[in-house]
Enzyme design. Structure first.
Site, PDB file in Angstrom:
ATOM      1  N   GLY A  14       0.904  -1.358  -0.162  1.00 15.22           N
ATOM      2  CA  GLY A  14      -0.106   0.056  -0.127  1.00 15.22           C
ATOM      3  C   GLY A  14       0.900   1.235  -0.061  1.00 15.22           C
ATOM      4  NE  ARG A  75      -2.196  -4.348  -0.837  1.00 20.44           N
ATOM      5  CZ  ARG A  75      -1.736  -3.658   0.113  1.00 20.44           C
ATOM      6  NH1 ARG A  75      -0.605  -4.017   0.748  1.00 20.44           N
ATOM      7  NH2 ARG A  75      -2.670  -2.734   0.585  1.00 20.44           N
ATOM      8  CG  ASP A 106       3.252  -7.472   6.704  1.00 20.10           C
ATOM      9  OD1 ASP A 106       2.918  -6.843   5.645  1.00 20.10           O
ATOM     10  OD2 ASP A 106       2.428  -7.820   7.506  1.00 20.10           O
ATOM     11  CB  THR A 129       3.108   0.161   6.335  1.00 20.88           C
ATOM     12  OG1 THR A 129       1.784  -0.207   6.513  1.00 20.88           O
ATOM     13  CG2 THR A 129       4.027  -0.152   7.114  1.00 20.88           C
ATOM     14  CG  ASP A 131      -1.661  -0.862   8.358  1.00 21.38           C
ATOM     15  OD1 ASP A 131      -2.228   0.442   8.056  1.00 21.38           O
ATOM     16  OD2 ASP A 131      -1.645  -1.859   7.675  1.00 21.38           O
ATOM     17  CG  ASP A 133       1.495  -3.315  10.031  1.00 18.12           C
ATOM     18  OD1 ASP A 133       2.183  -2.762   9.272  1.00 18.12           O
ATOM     19  OD2 ASP A 133       0.805  -4.295   9.397  1.00 18.12           O
ATOM     20  NE  ARG A 175      -4.137  -6.548   4.875  1.00 15.15           N
ATOM     21  CZ  ARG A 175      -3.916  -5.878   3.703  1.00 15.15           C
ATOM     22  NH1 ARG A 175      -4.613  -6.092   2.705  1.00 15.15           N
ATOM     23  NH2 ARG A 175      -2.696  -5.631   3.436  1.00 15.15           N
TER      24      ARG A 175
HETATM   25  O1  F6P Z   1      -1.520  -2.026   4.517  1.00 12.50           O
HETATM   26  C1  F6P Z   1      -1.828  -0.762   4.493  1.00 12.50           C
HETATM   27  C2  F6P Z   1      -3.549  -0.716   4.409  1.00 12.50           C
HETATM   28  O2  F6P Z   1      -3.834   0.450   4.208  1.00 12.50           O
HETATM   29  C3  F6P Z   1      -4.268  -1.442   5.377  1.00 12.50           C
HETATM   30  O3  F6P Z   1      -4.510  -0.845   6.431  1.00 12.50           O
HETATM   31  C4  F6P Z   1      -5.589  -1.647   4.683  1.00 12.50           C
HETATM   32  O4  F6P Z   1      -6.351  -2.885   5.269  1.00 12.50           O
HETATM   33  C5  F6P Z   1      -5.062  -2.053   3.083  1.00 12.50           C
HETATM   34  O5  F6P Z   1      -3.782  -1.384   3.095  1.00 12.50           O
HETATM   35  C6  F6P Z   1      -5.992  -1.816   2.263  1.00 12.50           C
HETATM   36  O6  F6P Z   1      -5.224  -1.988   0.990  1.00 12.50           O
HETATM   37  P1  F6P Z   1      -5.982  -1.992  -0.485  1.00 12.50           P
HETATM   38  O7  F6P Z   1      -5.833  -0.541  -0.713  1.00 12.50           O
HETATM   39  O8  F6P Z   1      -5.021  -2.831  -1.281  1.00 12.50           O
HETATM   40  O9  F6P Z   1      -7.448  -2.317  -0.357  1.00 12.50           O
END
Ligand code: F6P
Length: 324
Positions: A14, A75, A106, A129, A131, A133, A175
């Site tokens: 992301g 991704r 990660d 990120t 997050d 995390d 997430r």
């Molecule tokens: O990894 C960052 C994040 O923002 C998460 O918190 C969220 O669940 C996810 O990306 C959403 O990803 P996408 O934009 O691919 O739906």
């Protein structure tokens, strides 16, 4: 050890505000050290497809203040297969690229570890990120901007909640992690915060909501996206328990990922970008550069991807104490 002359940088997973500041720092530190620097477009996907372009100091001018990532991100499914990674290796060999710097979370570091294992490519990582995390850094690039975006949005919702005497359930990103929820919850005076890392005592939350009624007319419950129940179920449970409450659900969504990076994210990305290039030149491999207590530190990828220790239960206690 082979001398490093050509490096490439990519952003993966992301997008996060501050990734551009990180790209700029890598490109300019590389040039400062007489390296040739390449940019890979669309993360590992671009590595597999050979979307690799030379970068110069000018190519990263005027980007430090921009959200998203100029290199784009993805991704990648293809990079998850051995054939995809082999193709990626052939592409970087063709261009004489000796080492990579990957900015992401990660999934990015898991992919990098496999690539190192199979093809012995020197790689260092930067935590990018929203997050937060990742272990091995107090904060990831993008987290500070994202929580400030959340705080801004929740403050606005609070105005409506207060004017209409409403209970708002607000779902925020994360997430697998409640770190966005926890900090934004404290800083917006939320009455409760629900996160995936901790089990929820619904009875206690309902009691808290009821008790706080005499002191306030609006109530905010922040729910992390990765929470076992999720915002919708939580809102339904509150309605069920308190049919007389005016309950609304607001899912903040991708607004949390964009926007101009905060000063903190720009400085963090700049410091880690410089450290990553210097780390590669010092012979470091398979590690993520992070900032712990103000100091740059390197953590092996396999340790960086375990974030669970970052949940400070004292912060959830603070939410409870201050929710009276
Ligand atoms: O990894 C960052 C994040 O923002 C998460 O918190 C969220 O669940 C996810 O990306 C959403 O990803 P996408 O934009 O691919 O739906």
């Amino acid at each position: 050890m082979k001398t490093i002359k050509n490096i490439a940088v990519l952003t993966s997973g992301g997008d996060a505000p501050g990734m551009n500041a990180g790209i700029r720092a890598v490109v300019r530190t590389g040039i400062y050290n007489n390296l040739n620097v390449f940019g890979v477009r669309r993360g590992y996907d671009g590595l597999v497809k050979g979307e690799i372009v030379p970068m110069d100091a000018k190519s990263v001018a005027n980007i430090i203040q921009r959200g998203g990532t100029i290199l784009k991100t993805a991704r990648s499914e293809e990079f998850k297969s051995y054939e995809g990674r082999k193709q990626a290796y052939e592409n970087i060999k063709k261009l004489g690229i000796d080492a990579l710097i990957v900015i992401g979370g990660d999934g990015t570091f898991t992919g990098a570890s496999k690539f190192i294992e199979e093809f012995d490519v020197p790689i260092l990582g930067m935590p990018g990120t929203i997050d937060n995390d990742l272990a091995g850094t107090d904060f990831t690039i993008g987290y500070d901007t994202a929580i400030n975006t959340v705080v801004d949005a929740v403050d606005k919702i609070r105005d409506t909640a207060e004017s209409h005497d409403r209970v708002f359930v607000i779902e925020v990103m994360g997430r697998d992690s409640g770190l966005i929820a926890l900090r934004s919850g404290i800083s917006t005076g939320a009455e409760a915060v629900l996160i995936p890392e901790l089990n929820v005592d619904y009875d206690a939350i309902m009691k808290r909501l009821d008790k706080s009624r005499k002191n306030k007319s609006s109530r905010i419950i922040i729910v992390a996206e990765g929470d076992k129940e999720g915002g919708e179920v939580v809102a339904d449970k509150i309605k069920e328990n308190f049919p007389h409450y005016d309950v609304r659900l607001s899912i903040l969504g991708h607004i949390q990922r964009g926007g101009r990076p905060s000063c903190m994210d720009r400085v963090l990305a700049s410091r880690l970008g410089v450290a990553s290039v210097e780390g590669l030149l010092e012979g470091r491999r398979g590690e993520m550069a992070g900032l712990i207590c103000g100091q740059v530190q390197f953590t092996p990828f396999n340790k960086a991807i375990k974030h669970i220790d970052k949940i400070n239960e004292n912060l959830t206690r603070i939410v409870e104490i201050l929710s009276l």
